[in-house]
Design a protein around this motif. Structure first.
Motif, PDB file in Angstrom:
ATOM      1  N   LEU A  11       0.836  -1.213   0.000  1.00 56.47           N
ATOM      2  CA  LEU A  11       0.000   0.000   0.000  1.00 56.47           C
ATOM      3  C   LEU A  11       0.867   1.258   0.000  1.00 56.47           C
ATOM      4  CD1 LEU A  11      -2.753  -1.162   2.505  1.00 56.47           C
ATOM      5  CD2 LEU A  11      -3.095  -0.668   0.073  1.00 56.47           C
ATOM      6  N   LEU A  12       1.915   1.260   0.806  1.00 57.14           N
ATOM      7  CA  LEU A  12       2.829   2.407   0.828  1.00 57.14           C
ATOM      8  C   LEU A  12       3.435   2.633  -0.561  1.00 57.14           C
ATOM      9  CD1 LEU A  12       4.645   1.927   4.253  1.00 57.14           C
ATOM     10  CD2 LEU A  12       3.434   3.987   3.537  1.00 57.14           C
ATOM     11  N   LYS A  16       3.085   5.974  -2.766  1.00 58.32           N
ATOM     12  CA  LYS A  16       4.315   6.669  -3.197  1.00 58.32           C
ATOM     13  C   LYS A  16       4.374   6.812  -4.711  1.00 58.32           C
ATOM     14  CE  LYS A  16       7.168   5.554   0.794  1.00 58.32           C
ATOM     15  NZ  LYS A  16       8.295   4.799   1.320  1.00 58.32           N
ATOM     16  N   SER A  17       3.884   5.820  -5.450  1.00 57.01           N
ATOM     17  CA  SER A  17       3.918   5.932  -6.912  1.00 57.01           C
ATOM     18  C   SER A  17       2.982   7.042  -7.396  1.00 57.01           C
ATOM     19  CB  SER A  17       3.583   4.595  -7.571  1.00 57.01           C
ATOM     20  OG  SER A  17       2.214   4.308  -7.501  1.00 57.01           O
ATOM     21  N   GLU A  27       8.121  12.259   3.233  1.00 57.60           N
ATOM     22  CA  GLU A  27       8.252  11.078   4.075  1.00 57.60           C
ATOM     23  C   GLU A  27       6.835  10.583   4.341  1.00 57.60           C
ATOM     24  OE1 GLU A  27      10.830   9.235   5.387  1.00 57.60           O
ATOM     25  OE2 GLU A  27      11.939  10.385   3.895  1.00 57.60           O
ATOM     26  N   LEU A  28       6.625   9.311   4.141  1.00 56.93           N
ATOM     27  CA  LEU A  28       5.284   8.759   4.291  1.00 56.93           C
ATOM     28  C   LEU A  28       5.303   7.658   5.333  1.00 56.93           C
ATOM     29  CD1 LEU A  28       2.440   8.988   3.022  1.00 56.93           C
ATOM     30  CD2 LEU A  28       3.111   7.159   1.472  1.00 56.93           C
ATOM     31  N   VAL A  72      -2.550   5.135   4.998  1.00 51.61           N
ATOM     32  CA  VAL A  72      -2.179   3.766   4.640  1.00 51.61           C
ATOM     33  C   VAL A  72      -2.704   2.805   5.710  1.00 51.61           C
ATOM     34  CG1 VAL A  72      -0.222   2.193   4.314  1.00 51.61           C
ATOM     35  CG2 VAL A  72      -0.221   4.440   3.207  1.00 51.61           C
ATOM     36  N   GLU A  73      -2.715   3.230   6.960  1.00 48.54           N
ATOM     37  CA  GLU A  73      -3.257   2.389   8.049  1.00 48.54           C
ATOM     38  C   GLU A  73      -4.715   2.038   7.807  1.00 48.54           C
ATOM     39  OE1 GLU A  73      -0.838   3.434  12.147  1.00 48.54           O
ATOM     40  OE2 GLU A  73      -2.680   4.510  11.737  1.00 48.54           O
ATOM     41  N   THR A  74      -5.527   3.041   7.452  1.00 46.21           N
ATOM     42  CA  THR A  74      -6.955   2.765   7.244  1.00 46.21           C
ATOM     43  C   THR A  74      -7.158   1.911   5.997  1.00 46.21           C
ATOM     44  OG1 THR A  74      -7.297   4.878   6.083  1.00 46.21           O
ATOM     45  CG2 THR A  74      -7.736   4.843   8.459  1.00 46.21           C
ATOM     46  N   LEU A  75      -6.353   2.138   4.970  1.00 44.35           N
ATOM     47  CA  LEU A  75      -6.413   1.287   3.780  1.00 44.35           C
ATOM     48  C   LEU A  75      -6.007  -0.141   4.112  1.00 44.35           C
ATOM     49  CD1 LEU A  75      -4.965   3.501   0.926  1.00 44.35           C
ATOM     50  CD2 LEU A  75      -7.174   2.350   0.930  1.00 44.35           C
TER      51      LEU A  75
END
Length: 89
Positions: A11-12, A16-17, A27-28, A72-75
Motif C-alpha cells: 500500500l505504501l 508513493k507511486s 516522508e510517508l 495507509v493504516e486505514t487502507l
C-alpha cells in the motif's frame, strides 16, 4: 494469509507511486494523512483502482468512504477485512 507488514508495504508503494507521478516527495508513514501529503480527490480514485488491481478485489461502494482512505493504516484495515472475508468464503 499475507503478513500485515507485506500488505502495508504494498500500500505504501502504491501511494508513493501516485505521489511520484505528481512530483511530490515526502516522508510517508502508515499514519500520515493522505490529504496532508497532497493527494487530491482524483488521486484517491486512482489509489482506489490501484488497490483493487493490486489485491484483486472490488471495493464495495459502501466501503468507498473518506474514513477508509485517510491513511495507509486505514487502507490496510480495509484490505485485511476483504482478504479475510475472501479466505473465509
Amino acid at each position: 494469509m499475507q503478513a500485515i507488514n507485506e500488505i502495508q508495504g504494498r500500500l505504501l508503494a502504491l501511494v508513493k507511486s501516485i505521489l511520484k507521478q505528481n512530483a511530490i516527495a515526502v516522508e510517508l508513514a502508515p499514519a500520515t494523512l493522505l490529504v496532508d501529503v497532497g493527494l487530491t480527490s482524483m488521486d484517491m480514485v486512482n489509489l482506489m483502482l490501484a488497490v483493487e488491481a493490486e489485491f484483486d478485489f472490488t471495493i464495495p461502494q459502501s466501503e468507498i468512504t473518506p474514513e477508509n482512505f485517510m491513511s495507509v493504516e486505514t487502507l490496510n484495515r480495509l484490505v485485511l477485512r476483504h482478504l479475510a472475508s475472501t479466505v473465509a468464503a
